[in-house]
Design an enzyme around this catalytic site. Structure first.
Site, mmCIF file in Angstrom:
data_model
loop_
_atom_site.group_PDB
_atom_site.id
_atom_site.type_symbol
_atom_site.label_atom_id
_atom_site.label_comp_id
_atom_site.label_asym_id
_atom_site.label_seq_id
_atom_site.Cartn_x
_atom_site.Cartn_y
_atom_site.Cartn_z
ATOM 1 N N HIS A 31 0.870 -1.178 0.000
ATOM 2 C CA HIS A 31 0.000 0.000 0.000
ATOM 3 C C HIS A 31 0.910 1.233 0.000
ATOM 4 O O HIS A 31 2.025 1.180 0.535
ATOM 5 C CB HIS A 31 -0.840 -0.039 1.289
ATOM 6 N N GLN A 48 -4.443 -5.077 6.912
ATOM 7 C CA GLN A 48 -5.436 -6.003 6.353
ATOM 8 C C GLN A 48 -5.416 -7.357 7.036
ATOM 9 O O GLN A 48 -6.247 -8.215 6.729
ATOM 10 C CB GLN A 48 -5.187 -6.195 4.848
ATOM 11 N N CYS A 98 -4.660 2.408 -3.728
ATOM 12 C CA CYS A 98 -3.415 2.918 -3.122
ATOM 13 C C CYS A 98 -2.260 1.945 -3.332
ATOM 14 O O CYS A 98 -1.374 1.817 -2.469
ATOM 15 C CB CYS A 98 -3.577 3.218 -1.633
HETATM 16 N N1 PMP Z 1 -1.799 -0.712 4.590
HETATM 17 C C1 PMP Z 1 -2.748 -1.443 4.026
HETATM 18 C C2 PMP Z 1 -2.410 -2.813 3.501
HETATM 19 C C3 PMP Z 1 -4.037 -0.929 3.913
HETATM 20 O O1 PMP Z 1 -5.003 -1.656 3.343
HETATM 21 C C4 PMP Z 1 -4.313 0.360 4.431
HETATM 22 C C5 PMP Z 1 -5.704 0.980 4.333
HETATM 23 N N2 PMP Z 1 -6.287 0.865 3.069
HETATM 24 C C6 PMP Z 1 -3.284 1.074 5.017
HETATM 25 C C7 PMP Z 1 -2.045 0.508 5.091
HETATM 26 C C8 PMP Z 1 -3.478 2.446 5.575
HETATM 27 O O2 PMP Z 1 -4.331 2.430 6.667
HETATM 28 P P1 PMP Z 1 -4.901 3.808 7.240
HETATM 29 O O3 PMP Z 1 -5.447 4.554 6.064
HETATM 30 O O4 PMP Z 1 -5.960 3.372 8.198
HETATM 31 O O5 PMP Z 1 -3.763 4.519 7.888
#
Ligand code: PMP
Length: 407
Positions: free
Chosen positions: A124, A204, A365
């Protein structure tokens, strides 16, 4: 016998019982954020109605109650991830902030030009961009652990990518786009063998898997409450005490200090050293209600039911003409991405919404991963334990409707 009573469970999630565009809501965007059981909402409300006060320094009863509840949440997190000590659990705003904290503090203190940061091909942006930013400042180099077309990391590449130059291995436990469960215990051991520090993005993983940070031997493990049926605005950064002790603080302000003079300051002990300012008290407290709720159901039962849902969905999806399933790792959670060569994911998402079905479309993302897969985006359905096979039927019917419209 581990069988879940889904009708009973769904009563705890009032948000699910509504129509969207005249159709029963089907919420398949659980990887973006999970819905909150009424127990979590009630914990939030009860805090604001009965206990609201600032924590830690208060002498009065409300402050003591709020502090006790806040710290009880830390204990619940400690137990749920099997941290050795409660001081190793730091509350942040989310996974993103936890990773940025480590990159900024540990990273700037420890990395120099030529050092290597290893991340996987499926990260991500929140576990990619902070390392790029750190590399830009330190002249360190970011290296990528490759994967196969199914979305499985290439174990045979570990030893060529993770070398004596590696100072940080930052890898996701579970991919948000592919659902792959990565062999992080093995990766962590490889990283430790060359003296590197490890950070695992658990965003996740926590909703599907039992997490044991001591068994994994992770140096850092970051996740978000909102993906664990808890509130938004709260994250957890687990770190091993010795590493946290050696790190400089992140933000300066109240709570994180020991003594301040006009000339200088000393820092508070763990975990407060990394918790500057008034934290998100209500949401941290409500996180405990989410953890208690998930514990009452059990991750094993959750995982087995979610797998049933995933298998059912995949069995229907793979028969659709022209579909390409993205993320077919052997070991995965209940997340399924897919694309059609002739229907744009955004168009599909709009039609599905008209049919009451909420999925996520786009790059999730994970732009570098999209490039690796040769797509600009995907459609992604992600299932939680409150979802049903009937909902999957509604989702599949909506896809056929979209195909009829666009083909
Ligand atoms: N890492 C992963 C694998 C995610 O799926 C996400 C959220 N989509 C994040 C990091 C970021 O999390 P947050 O937006 O809650 O900080």
């Amino acid at each position: 016998d581990g069988t879940l009573n889904i009708d009973r469970i769904r009563e705890d999630f009032p948000i699910l019982h509504q129509e969207v565009n005249g159709k029963p809501l089907v919420y398949f965007d659980n990887a973006a954020t999970t819905q909150k059981p009424i127990q979590v909402v009630e914990a939030l409300t009860a805090y604001y109605l009965n206990d609201n006060a600032n924590i830690h320094r208060g002498i009065h009863t409300l402050a003591e109650r709020a502090t006790a509840a806040f710290e009880a949440s830390r204990d619940a997190v400690k137990t749920s991830i099997n941290a050795k000590e409660r001081e190793e659990v730091i509350f942040t705003r989310g996974t993103t902030e936890g990773i940025n904290l480590v990159a900024s503090t540990w990273g700037l203190a420890n990395l120099k030009a030529g050092d290597e940061i290893v991340v996987s091909a499926m990260e991500h942006h929140s576990n990619m961009v902070p390392w790029h930013m750190l590399a830009q400042r330190t002249k360190a180099v970011v290296k990528i652990l490759p994967m196969n077309d199914a979305g499985e990391l290439l174990v045979e590449a570990f030893d060529t990518i993770i070398t004596s130059k590696t100072k940080m291995l930052a890898c996701t436990h579970v991919s948000n786009t592919l659902g792959s469960i990565n062999p992080i215990k093995e990766l962590i051991a490889k990283a430790h063998a060359v003296g590197a520090i490890t950070l695992i993005d658990g965003a996740q993983a926590v909703s599907h898997l039992d997490i044991d940070v001591q068994d994994l031997d992770a140096d850092f493990y970051a996740f978000s409450a909102h993906k664990l049926y808890g509130p938004t605005g709260v994250g957890i950064l687990y770190g091993k005490r010795a590493i946290l002790e050696a790190m400089p603080p992140y933000q300066g302000g109240g709570e994180m200090i020991s003594e301040v003079t006009y000339e200088s300051c000393t820092y508070n002990e763990l975990p407060y050293k990394f918790e500057a300012g008034t934290p998100n008290i209500a949401d941290v407290i409500a996180l405990k209600a989410a953890i208690d709720y998930i514990n009452s159901i059990g991750k094993a039962a959750i995982r087995s039911y979610e797998h049933e849902l995933l298998d059912y969905a995949v069995s229907k999806l793979k028969d659709i003409e022209g579909i390409r399933l993205i993320g077919t790792a052997k070991d995965k959670v209940s997340v399924q991405s897919f694309v059609f060569s002739d229907i744009h994911h955004q168009d599909l998402g709009i039609i599905l919404d008209q049919e009451g079905v909420a999925i996520r479309t786009g790059h999730h993302c994970t732009q570098p991963l999209m490039g690796r897969l040769g797509v600009t985006g995907t459609s992604r359905a992600s299932f939680a334990f409150y979802n049903t096979k009937e909902e999957i039927d509604q989702f599949i019917a909506a896809i056929y409707k979209a195909i009829k419209l666009f083909r």
